[in-house]
Design an enzyme around this catalytic site. Structure first.
Site, mmCIF file in Angstrom:
data_model
loop_
_atom_site.group_PDB
_atom_site.id
_atom_site.type_symbol
_atom_site.label_atom_id
_atom_site.label_comp_id
_atom_site.label_asym_id
_atom_site.label_seq_id
_atom_site.Cartn_x
_atom_site.Cartn_y
_atom_site.Cartn_z
ATOM 1 N N GLU A 1 -2.403 3.944 -2.701
ATOM 2 C CA GLU A 1 -3.806 3.566 -2.839
ATOM 3 C C GLU A 1 -3.939 2.504 -3.925
ATOM 4 O O GLU A 1 -3.239 2.547 -4.932
ATOM 5 C CB GLU A 1 -4.660 4.781 -3.205
ATOM 6 N N CYS B 1 -8.749 18.744 -0.843
ATOM 7 C CA CYS B 1 -8.573 17.366 -1.304
ATOM 8 C C CYS B 1 -7.834 16.470 -0.311
ATOM 9 O O CYS B 1 -7.515 16.881 0.794
ATOM 10 C CB CYS B 1 -7.952 17.359 -2.690
ATOM 11 N N LYS C 1 -5.153 14.790 1.040
ATOM 12 C CA LYS C 1 -4.175 14.875 2.127
ATOM 13 C C LYS C 1 -4.064 16.275 2.705
ATOM 14 O O LYS C 1 -3.390 16.474 3.714
ATOM 15 C CB LYS C 1 -2.785 14.420 1.630
ATOM 16 N N SER D 1 -8.321 4.009 -2.248
ATOM 17 C CA SER D 1 -8.937 5.291 -2.554
ATOM 18 C C SER D 1 -10.327 5.327 -1.940
ATOM 19 O O SER D 1 -10.963 4.283 -1.731
ATOM 20 C CB SER D 1 -9.050 5.452 -4.075
#
EC number: 4.2.1.9
Length: 618
Positions: free
Chosen positions: A491, A122, A124, A517
């Protein structure tokens, strides 16, 4: 000839104590001459993209040991951006990237590991591990947990494919009944895996293929499909081969920095622009380049974005295609194949499983390659059954999508647009640049002029949007949300989703020194650099100012005179310690986040640490 790093802790009389500890982990006499390979896992029960990774580390470890290595597994943290979204949890997301990079460095260097298999997925986690790989420069292969299957729901007799963003948008649309919203909520995320569109997680996993650090299909085989198991098994075997080539044959071409050269970064960015990847990828590519010691900047991204067409449109830009459809069309190798035919890819860069990228494309591009096994591989389909279990189905599409005129992946002549999916804009409001995902912007608003509505937090902007205080023609400016100012560069998915749900998706723009995002679409311009907290002109915008946006000419302009801007800057500087800070925002910042903010650079540098501060303290 390089020596195995692990010999430091496994050889010599003085290392008797260390060997005792190694033995306590299960190592035997015969293991002390073998390469010790770190299996860097990221299993957590908090994140759907990682819930199925618990057994993946041991799957890889068994292959490593069967091939003659010693496998030692550890885990990193992993934050779910979707769950952390819309509240103070999002402050921690981007800083976790650097924390992951540090933790991998700490573990691998402390234990003198010889190589790594990075099991990421995912938002990061993949970039954090990429940064660590460049920093450590030891043999590495990436293998991701894979994308989630797209959701499906029946509304008014019609089956609709959907994802996380649909749930967010419909939640703010009061014309949607609670029953319909419940159906969407329960159907949007049906399986384990990273969210099913071309959001940040999937974008980054796709880019590892272009970098040459992962196997074909890494970015596109759904998490539930049995074919993904083979990627884990192959990664375990291949990393031992890379170890032998480097440590026993003195072949430095297998090292990450030899693979991720300037040409490889250009290839990755070319793919990113062509596939309409998340704007977050820009941040992570810049950060990875810094760790790799590669001179790759916003200027390079600007240059590439002007010459590369958009060859692939996937959710959130369209509800017609998701990542599973990209795989059916030939996956990332299919997109790279079209870029290769257009003369836009450097074929000579090496990778972890083939002589170079050109050889890999020739072997895996479904248009030029008629090998039955290759075609069967790209027919791997979603199972259509909600599950959190990896490799739980082996369904296949009846046929591939190799229509390059009207299909999911297009050739250059039939591109979705001859302008790429990302663009860098410059102007007096963003002297060092800002980013817009053009693939998600309706061409009717590529040129837009509006009045600034200024907010000093995401929360304040959301309140105004939901309170119907934003109208057509407004430019929503959200500042002091950059790496320093947030801190953590939140985000802005909720503001953009709510604008869309209020019917303003094509009527307004949003500008921020924060980020978006991968699920964001619309005229959403982020990463404004320098950020407000670092003296950027976005901090000088006043309510009602006119802002001009011109995507075709890569320009963004605050329509005030230079003299007026200078006066505003002087007035700001006169505030002393109160300068370049939000005026009316209450936000609790933990010491951990304060430490991150202290050294964070603006987005045009990848929001990495300002290492010059460290060097000055030596």
């Amino acid at each position: 000839m390089p020596q195995y790093r692990s010999h430091t802790s496994t050889h010599g009389r003085n290392m008797a104590g260390a060997r005792s500890l190694w033995r306590a982990t299960g190592m035997k006499d015969g293991d002390f001459g073998k390469p010790i390979i770190a299996v860097v896992n990221s299993f957590t029960q908090f994140v759907p993209g990682h819930v199925h990774l618990k057994d993946m580390g041991q799957l890889v470890a068994r292959e490593i040991e069967a091939a003659g290595g010693v496998a030692k597994e550890f885990n990193t943290i992993a934050i779910d951006d979707g769950i952390a979204m819309g509240h103070s949890g999002m402050l921690y997301s981007l800083p976790s990237r650097d924390l992951i990079a540090d933790s991998v460095e700490y573990m691998v260097n402390a234990h003198c590991a010889d190589a790594m298999v990075c099991i990421s997925n995912c938002d990061k986690i993949t970039p954090g591990m990429l940064m660590a790989a460049m920093r450590l420069n030891i043999p590495v292969i990436f293998v991701s947990g894979g994308p989630m299957e797209a959701g499906k729901v029946k509304i008014q007799g019609q089956v609709i494919h959907l994802d996380l963003i649909d749930a967010m948008v419909k939640a703010a649309d009061h014309s949607v009944s609670q029953a319909e919203l419940d159906d969407v909520e329960r159907s949007a995320c049906p399986t384990c895996g990273s969210c099913s569109g071309m959001f940040t997680a999937n974008s980054m996993n796709c880019l590892t293929e272009a970098f040459g650090l992962s196997l074909p299909g890494n970015g596109t085989v759904v998490a539930t499909h049995a074919d993904r198991k083979q990627l884990f098994l192959r990664a375990g075997r291949q990393i031992v081969e890379l170890c032998k080539r480097y440590y026993e044959q003195d072949d430095a071409s297998v090292l990450p920095r030899a693979i991720a050269t300037k040409a490889a970064f250009e290839n990755a960015m070319t793919l990113d622009v062509a596939m309409g990847g998340s704007t977050n990828t820009v941040l992570h590519i810049l950060a990875t380049a810094q760790e790799a010691g590669v001179d790759f900047t916003m200027a390079d991204i600007d240059r590439i974005s002007r010459s590369v067409p958009c060859l692939c449109k996937v959710a959130p830009m369209t509800d017609k295609y998701h990542i599973e459809d990209v795989h059916r069309a030939g996956g990332i190798m299919g997109i790279l194949g079209e870029l290769d035919r257009a003369g836009l890819i450097n074929r000579d860069v090496p990778n972890v499983y083939a002589k170079n990228l050109g050889e890999a494309i020739d072997r895996w591009d479904v248009v030029r390659q008629h090998d039955v096994k290759v075609h069967e591989f790209f027919k791997a389909a979603p199972g259509g059954v909600p599950t959190q279990v990896a490799f739980s189905q082996d369904r296949r599409f009846n046929e591939l999508d190799i229509d390059r005129t009207h299909g999911c992946i297009r050739n250059k002549a039939n591109a979705y647009s001859q302008e790429g999916g990302l663009a860098v804009l410059y102007g007096n409001i963003a002297l060092d640049g800002c980013i817009v995902k053009t693939a998600g912007v309706d061409e009717s608003i590529w040129k837009f002029t509006g009045k600034a509505r200024v907010f000093e937090s995401q929360d304040a902007a959301v309140e105004a949007i939901l309170g119907e205080k934003i109208v057509a023609g407004d430019v929503v400016v959200i500042r002091y949300e950059g790496p320093k100012g947030g801190p953590g560069m939140q985000e802005m998915l909720y503001p953009t989703s709510y604008l869309k749900s209020m019917g303003l998706g094509k009527e307004c723009a949003l500008l921020t020194d924060g980020r978006f995002s991968g699920g964001t679409s619309g005229l959403s311009i982020g990463h404004a650099s320098p950020e407000a907290a670092d003296g950027g002109a976005i901090g000088l915008v006043e309510e009602g100012d006119t802002i001009e946006i011109d995507i075709p000419n890569r320009r963004i302009h605050l329509a005030v005179t230079d003299g007026e801007l200078a006066q505003r800057r002087a007035a700001m500087e006169a505030k002393g310690e109160a300068a370049w800070q939000p005026v009316s925002r209450e936000r609790v910042i933990s010491p951990a986040l304060q430490a991150y903010a202290l050294m964070a650079t603006s987005a045009d540098k990848g929001a990495v640490r300002d290492v010059k501060q460290i060097q000055r303290r030596k």
